[in-house]
Design an enzyme around this catalytic site. Structure first.
Site, mmCIF file in Angstrom:
data_model
loop_
_atom_site.group_PDB
_atom_site.id
_atom_site.type_symbol
_atom_site.label_atom_id
_atom_site.label_comp_id
_atom_site.label_asym_id
_atom_site.label_seq_id
_atom_site.Cartn_x
_atom_site.Cartn_y
_atom_site.Cartn_z
ATOM 1 N N GLN A 21 -74.186 69.909 -12.226
ATOM 2 C CA GLN A 21 -73.758 68.540 -11.946
ATOM 3 C C GLN A 21 -74.915 67.568 -11.752
ATOM 4 O O GLN A 21 -74.733 66.371 -11.854
ATOM 5 C CB GLN A 21 -72.849 68.526 -10.710
ATOM 6 C CG GLN A 21 -71.550 69.275 -10.958
ATOM 7 C CD GLN A 21 -70.660 69.307 -9.728
ATOM 8 O OE1 GLN A 21 -70.805 70.174 -8.882
ATOM 9 N NE2 GLN A 21 -69.740 68.362 -9.625
ATOM 10 N N ARG A 78 -77.466 72.268 0.410
ATOM 11 C CA ARG A 78 -76.882 73.317 -0.425
ATOM 12 C C ARG A 78 -77.077 72.958 -1.890
ATOM 13 O O ARG A 78 -76.700 71.870 -2.328
ATOM 14 C CB ARG A 78 -75.385 73.461 -0.120
ATOM 15 C CG ARG A 78 -74.693 74.429 -1.050
ATOM 16 C CD ARG A 78 -73.245 74.700 -0.673
ATOM 17 N NE ARG A 78 -72.651 75.522 -1.705
ATOM 18 C CZ ARG A 78 -71.503 75.273 -2.318
ATOM 19 N NH1 ARG A 78 -70.765 74.228 -1.963
ATOM 20 N NH2 ARG A 78 -71.061 76.066 -3.269
ATOM 21 N N HIS A 124 -72.344 78.467 -9.619
ATOM 22 C CA HIS A 124 -71.432 77.329 -9.453
ATOM 23 C C HIS A 124 -70.914 76.936 -10.840
ATOM 24 O O HIS A 124 -71.189 75.854 -11.353
ATOM 25 C CB HIS A 124 -72.168 76.178 -8.754
ATOM 26 C CG HIS A 124 -71.259 75.155 -8.106
ATOM 27 N ND1 HIS A 124 -71.333 74.809 -6.771
ATOM 28 C CD2 HIS A 124 -70.259 74.395 -8.613
ATOM 29 C CE1 HIS A 124 -70.427 73.881 -6.497
ATOM 30 N NE2 HIS A 124 -69.764 73.614 -7.593
ATOM 31 N N ASN A 169 -69.152 79.934 -6.146
ATOM 32 C CA ASN A 169 -68.457 78.762 -5.632
ATOM 33 C C ASN A 169 -66.999 78.730 -6.087
ATOM 34 O O ASN A 169 -66.717 78.817 -7.285
ATOM 35 C CB ASN A 169 -69.136 77.491 -6.139
ATOM 36 C CG ASN A 169 -68.440 76.239 -5.607
ATOM 37 O OD1 ASN A 169 -68.509 75.959 -4.413
ATOM 38 N ND2 ASN A 169 -67.748 75.509 -6.474
ATOM 39 N N GLU A 170 -66.104 78.603 -5.131
ATOM 40 C CA GLU A 170 -64.681 78.354 -5.389
ATOM 41 C C GLU A 170 -64.113 79.177 -6.544
ATOM 42 O O GLU A 170 -63.696 78.621 -7.580
ATOM 43 C CB GLU A 170 -64.446 76.870 -5.689
ATOM 44 C CG GLU A 170 -64.692 75.961 -4.516
ATOM 45 C CD GLU A 170 -64.247 74.525 -4.778
ATOM 46 O OE1 GLU A 170 -63.972 74.170 -5.938
ATOM 47 O OE2 GLU A 170 -64.178 73.752 -3.819
ATOM 48 N N ASN A 310 -64.926 75.072 1.189
ATOM 49 C CA ASN A 310 -64.962 73.706 0.695
ATOM 50 C C ASN A 310 -63.588 73.130 1.002
ATOM 51 O O ASN A 310 -62.571 73.615 0.504
ATOM 52 C CB ASN A 310 -65.186 73.668 -0.817
ATOM 53 C CG ASN A 310 -66.555 74.169 -1.207
ATOM 54 O OD1 ASN A 310 -67.430 74.372 -0.346
ATOM 55 N ND2 ASN A 310 -66.762 74.373 -2.495
ATOM 56 N N TYR A 312 -61.157 69.666 1.232
ATOM 57 C CA TYR A 312 -61.052 68.278 0.795
ATOM 58 C C TYR A 312 -59.845 67.533 1.339
ATOM 59 O O TYR A 312 -59.941 66.382 1.730
ATOM 60 C CB TYR A 312 -61.069 68.203 -0.751
ATOM 61 C CG TYR A 312 -62.472 68.375 -1.289
ATOM 62 C CD1 TYR A 312 -63.296 67.284 -1.501
ATOM 63 C CD2 TYR A 312 -63.005 69.640 -1.541
ATOM 64 C CE1 TYR A 312 -64.598 67.419 -1.948
ATOM 65 C CE2 TYR A 312 -64.309 69.794 -1.985
ATOM 66 C CZ TYR A 312 -65.101 68.675 -2.190
ATOM 67 O OH TYR A 312 -66.391 68.821 -2.625
ATOM 68 N N GLU A 384 -68.560 72.308 1.697
ATOM 69 C CA GLU A 384 -68.333 71.016 1.034
ATOM 70 C C GLU A 384 -67.212 70.298 1.762
ATOM 71 O O GLU A 384 -66.266 70.940 2.258
ATOM 72 C CB GLU A 384 -67.880 71.179 -0.430
ATOM 73 C CG GLU A 384 -68.944 71.548 -1.415
ATOM 74 C CD GLU A 384 -68.398 71.735 -2.830
ATOM 75 O OE1 GLU A 384 -67.415 71.073 -3.210
ATOM 76 O OE2 GLU A 384 -68.973 72.567 -3.557
ATOM 77 N N TRP A 433 -70.082 66.769 0.665
ATOM 78 C CA TRP A 433 -70.171 66.602 -0.782
ATOM 79 C C TRP A 433 -70.083 65.128 -1.081
ATOM 80 O O TRP A 433 -69.083 64.530 -0.777
ATOM 81 C CB TRP A 433 -69.049 67.374 -1.485
ATOM 82 C CG TRP A 433 -69.209 67.320 -2.976
ATOM 83 C CD1 TRP A 433 -68.672 66.396 -3.832
ATOM 84 C CD2 TRP A 433 -69.996 68.215 -3.796
ATOM 85 N NE1 TRP A 433 -69.067 66.651 -5.118
ATOM 86 C CE2 TRP A 433 -69.881 67.756 -5.122
ATOM 87 C CE3 TRP A 433 -70.774 69.338 -3.517
ATOM 88 C CZ2 TRP A 433 -70.514 68.391 -6.181
ATOM 89 C CZ3 TRP A 433 -71.410 69.965 -4.571
ATOM 90 C CH2 TRP A 433 -71.281 69.504 -5.891
ATOM 91 N N GLU A 440 -68.892 64.878 -12.292
ATOM 92 C CA GLU A 440 -67.701 65.445 -11.648
ATOM 93 C C GLU A 440 -66.831 66.154 -12.697
ATOM 94 O O GLU A 440 -65.697 65.798 -12.959
ATOM 95 C CB GLU A 440 -66.951 64.345 -10.878
ATOM 96 C CG GLU A 440 -65.647 64.746 -10.208
ATOM 97 C CD GLU A 440 -65.720 65.946 -9.276
ATOM 98 O OE1 GLU A 440 -66.789 66.203 -8.696
ATOM 99 O OE2 GLU A 440 -64.702 66.632 -9.142
ATOM 100 N N TRP A 441 -67.395 67.165 -13.326
ATOM 101 C CA TRP A 441 -66.689 68.039 -14.247
ATOM 102 C C TRP A 441 -65.824 67.247 -15.241
ATOM 103 O O TRP A 441 -66.338 66.377 -15.923
ATOM 104 C CB TRP A 441 -65.870 69.084 -13.467
ATOM 105 C CG TRP A 441 -66.703 69.795 -12.424
ATOM 106 C CD1 TRP A 441 -66.538 69.738 -11.069
ATOM 107 C CD2 TRP A 441 -67.856 70.649 -12.623
ATOM 108 N NE1 TRP A 441 -67.492 70.504 -10.430
ATOM 109 C CE2 TRP A 441 -68.306 71.070 -11.341
ATOM 110 C CE3 TRP A 441 -68.556 71.106 -13.748
ATOM 111 C CZ2 TRP A 441 -69.409 71.913 -11.172
ATOM 112 C CZ3 TRP A 441 -69.655 71.951 -13.568
ATOM 113 C CH2 TRP A 441 -70.052 72.342 -12.303
#
Ligand code: PNW
Length: 496
Positions: A21, A78, A124, A169-170, A310, A312, A384, A433, A440-441
């Site tokens: 990213q 991180r 990630h 990650n996730e 993470n 949100y 995050e 984050w 952002e993907w």
């Protein structure tokens, strides 16, 4: 020493990012293409049609960025390592790329010189494209062997500089969006309008299983060969954990909220603590869900030193009563539950933010923290937490820098964390984050999560947003100083 402080002097506060990213420089110094390098080059995959090529230019601007980070009052950062940079072939036995290793070592040394503790993610979402082409990436268990090798290269080359490791990650989001909805690389799905290949009924479950085994294999190696009795060295899996609040107090809604947790977060956090998938997940997926052998259960059980999440947002959950929208990313996994940002009286639980899936619901964070502590009984690290502001990408830079919406999100979420610490929940770390706006993907550069504005039209220049200073002040005021040291020195010492 302050007695009213909320956060202990050894509490970690900082920001997070990920290699794909921010780094840019997709071909520099021998790097091979990652799945994101390839996938993002089809503009139909990305909201603004832009590729991951530029990132935020971190590969060039890392020194400037670390200085900026330092000015934000952090003591932790991180970041993730790029597998195709470090082992370009991706494969076991493949050559380790000395230039990439030297670059990451420079970054880590610069962090250390600035009193910033690194938290390093091995994976990630950006594995080498060649592994995707050769055997389907995480669809194959061959990936476990290659990931173990790459991780070993990382431990050997960075182990003296890094004490806090995250394996993956996730895995829940990566499995779902990479191999079910097809919204993220490698973009596999049953929907033939999206992907020529893929089976959304099963691939995410197979991928998730391999991610868990890969994680546990690497943790075993780390503990046996690299931990060397040093209790400060630790390793964990990062799980995405949103909170699902029952819509009402009927048994159906309470069960639906449990199913929401089990099928999103418990899918990964249960195996690494207890050694097996949640029963609800097994019931829902039947024989599509791979089973662990007895030996694998032993490998996976206890394979995390702490709970890293993470987090949100929060949603209201009930048993499904309306027809399923197949494009609904949350509900498509668990067809008989419904999620909503409206409560049972039709009242919105929080206003819209910049992306449809995330809203400011701090009380849900508090409930999640209680739940994680009760269920897993392990220290908790927030790896995050963040939000985009409404219309943030559509307004002039000068306006975007005044991100009160984000300040409200961060401070109300941190207040919840402070409250839970005061009630005895062992929360050790808060990484927001993100340090800067970034790629952002599937949204491309159109969704801005940073506390630093990146001017993509003008040489990727950095501009601190108000939230960077607000969060600095927040932690300064609430963090205990080390005993016997005056305020200023105390803060410096905290970073050592
Ligand atoms: C995380 N959700 O992804 C990732 O770790 C980051 O790379 C990413 O930039 C950040 O959060 C913001 O999206 C998520 O739907 C993707 O709840 C989706 C969700 C949450 C996190």
């Amino acid at each position: 020493m302050s007695t009213t402080a909320t956060f202990p002097s050894d509490f970690f506060f900082g920001y997070a990012t990920a290699s794909a990213q921010v780094e840019g420089a997709p071909n520099a110094d021998g790097k091979s293409p990652s799945i994101w390098d390839v996938w993002s080059h089809d503009p139909s995959h990305i909201k603004d049609g832009k590729t991951v090529d530029a990132g935020t230019g971190f590969y060039e601007k890392w020194r400037e960025d670390i200085a900026l980070m330092k000015s934000y009052g952090v003591n932790a950062y991180r970041m993730s390592l790029s597998w195709p940079r470090i082992v370009p072939s991706g494969k076991k036995g493949g050559e380790a790329n000395a230039k990439a290793i030297a670059w990451y070592r420079d970054v880590l040394l610069e962090l250390k010189a600035n009193g910033i503790t690194p938290f390093v993610t091995l994976y990630h979402w950006d594995h080498p494209q060649s592994l995707q082409e050769e055997y389907g990436g995480w669809l194959s268990e061959k990936m476990i062997v290659d990931f173990e090798y790459y991780s070993r290269v990382c431990f050997e080359n960075f182990g003296d500089l890094v004490e806090n490791w995250f394996t993956i990650n996730e895995p829940n989001i990566h499995s779902m969006h990479g191999y079910k909805t097809g919204q993220q690389a490698p973009g596999r799905s049953s929907d033939r309008k999206i992907s020529p290949e893929g089976d959304s009924s099963v691939e995410h479950l197979v991928v998730g299983h391999h991610l868990l085994l890969a994680h546990a294999t690497v943790v075993k190696m780390y503990r046996e060969e690299f931990k060397k009795g040093n209790e400060k060295r630790q390793i964990a899996l990062v799980v995405n954990a949103n909170w699902g609040e029952p819509m009402d107090d009927t048994p159906e809604s309470i069960l639906a909220a449990q199913v929401f947790f089990d099928c999103n977060s418990g899918w990964f956090s249960d195996p690494i603590v207890f050694g097996d998938y949640p029963q609800t997940l097994k019931d829902i997926c039947g024989d599509k869900l791979p089973q662990f052998t007895e030996e694998e259960k032993k490998l996976v059980k206890g394979s995390t030193d702490f709970i890293a999440i993470n987090h949100y947002t929060t949603m209201m959950i009930k048993k499904r009563t309306t027809p399923l929208d197949p494009s609904d990313q949350w509900n498509s996994f668990v067809p008989d539950i419904e999620t909503s940002f409206f409560d049972k009286d039709g009242k919105e639980i929080a206003p819209e933010a910049g992306l449809i899936w995330c809203r400011t619901v701090p009380w849900g964070f508090g409930k999640l923290l209680d739940y994680l502590w009760k269920r897993y009984q392990l220290p908790i690290y927030i790896s995050e937490n963040g939000i985009t502001c409404p219309n943030e990408n559509d307004i002039p830079r000068e306006e975007a820098l005044h991100d009160d919406f984000r300040i409200n999100y961060f401070t109300t979420y941190c207040d919840q964390m402070a409250l839970k610490i005061s009630e005895g929940v062992p929360i050790k770390c808060y990484l927001a984050w993100a340090f800067t706006d970034n790629y952002e993907w599937q949204e491309g550069y159109s969704a801005r999560f940073g506390v630093t504005y990146i001017d993509y039209e003008d040489g990727l220049k950095r501009y601190p947003k108000d939230s960077a200073w607000a969060l600095k002040k927040y932690f300064e005021e609430r963090t205990a100083k080390e005993e016997g040291i005056n305020d200023e020195e105390g803060r410096d010492r905290r970073c050592d």
